[in-house]
Design a protein around this motif. Structure first.
Motif, PDB file in Angstrom:
ATOM      1  N   LEU A  27       4.053  -4.500   1.565  1.00  0.00           N
ATOM      2  CA  LEU A  27       3.077  -4.809   0.120  1.00  0.00           C
ATOM      3  C   LEU A  27       4.033  -3.689  -1.051  1.00  0.00           C
ATOM      4  N   LYS A  38       1.897   0.395  -4.902  1.00  0.00           N
ATOM      5  CA  LYS A  38       1.690  -0.472  -6.073  1.00  0.00           C
ATOM      6  C   LYS A  38       1.392  -2.123  -6.273  1.00  0.00           C
ATOM      7  N   THR A  39       2.789  -3.206  -5.963  1.00  0.00           N
ATOM      8  CA  THR A  39       2.321  -3.980  -5.462  1.00  0.00           C
ATOM      9  C   THR A  39       1.297  -4.931  -4.965  1.00  0.00           C
ATOM     10  N   TRP A  40       0.508  -4.031  -3.833  1.00  0.00           N
ATOM     11  CA  TRP A  40      -0.741  -3.942  -3.622  1.00  0.00           C
ATOM     12  C   TRP A  40      -2.416  -4.232  -4.584  1.00  0.00           C
ATOM     13  N   ARG A  79      -1.777  -4.417  -7.991  1.00  0.00           N
ATOM     14  CA  ARG A  79      -1.730  -5.226  -8.724  1.00  0.00           C
ATOM     15  C   ARG A  79      -2.232  -6.498  -8.001  1.00  0.00           C
TER      16      ARG A  79
END
Length: 202
Positions: free
Chosen positions: A144, A147-149, A151
């Motif tokens: 992911l 950063k995405t993780w 979030r």
């Protein structure tokens, strides 16, 4: 060397994996109490309550990891994943007891989810926990991206609030204990909110 630094050095030598084993003890103890009459006249309801409340307590510990590090310097981050997965496990058991031992009738389960707001809120919280549990591993972080993780895992705050609200709504009559849990959860979530800085007046 500060006290927090000494504590962190000691914690760095403690592995996280024993938490998974120790985490099996509370539900096993609750089940034993239920089977031996230690949970009162309604052991199934009491078992549901014990598992749900304990899950909320562990989730509060998860939420407290970052504020504790910020305010005291004590770093429990290495244990947060295990605590989070144990929280999901306890919530799953809480749901399982309700499904299998309490309601039992499939049509009644769906009717309760739809018609009873506290059950609806609890189910939404559980569903939101599923992606958190599934992605609580290093492979997901790599896939992911950090950063995405991060979030995605902000859903933890939503699930915590939903869990606390569920607890308040389940309580019969006015009770302080569920409100205290809700207050603690809201306070811990508030520590993660970022407010825009005020602009200096020229």
């Amino acid at each position: 060397m500060t006290a927090a630094q000494r504590i962190n050095i000691g914690l760095s030598k403690v592995p996280a994996w024993p938490l998974y084993i120790l985490g099996l003890i509370p539900p096993a103890w609750f089940l034993y109490q239920g089977l031996t009459g230690g949970l009162g006249a309604e052991p199934i309801k009491a078992l549901e309550h014990k598992l749900g409340e304990f899950a909320l307590q562990v989730l509060i510990v998860v939420l407290a990891v970052t504020p504790l590090r910020t305010w005291t310097g004590i770093n429990l981050t290495k244990f947060r994943r295990a605590l989070g997965l144990l929280t999901f496990f306890y919530v799953f058991l809480h749901l399982l007891v309700w499904l299998v031992l309490d309601v039992q009738i499939l049509s009644q389960i769906w009717a309760d989810i739809v018609k009873r707001p506290y059950i609806t809120i609890g189910m939404v919280g559980f569903v939101l926990m599923i992606p958190l549990a599934v992605t609580s591993n290093n492979l997901s972080i790599r896939k992911l991206g950090p950063k995405t993780w991060r979030r995605l895992h902000q859903l933890t705050y939503v699930t915590a609030v939903l869990g606390a609200v569920h607890f308040v709504m389940v309580a019969k009559g006015f009770q302080f204990e569920p409100l205290i849990y809700l207050g603690i959860v809201l306070a811990l979530v508030a520590t993660r909110l970022k407010f825009p800085a005020k602009r200096a007046v020229a």
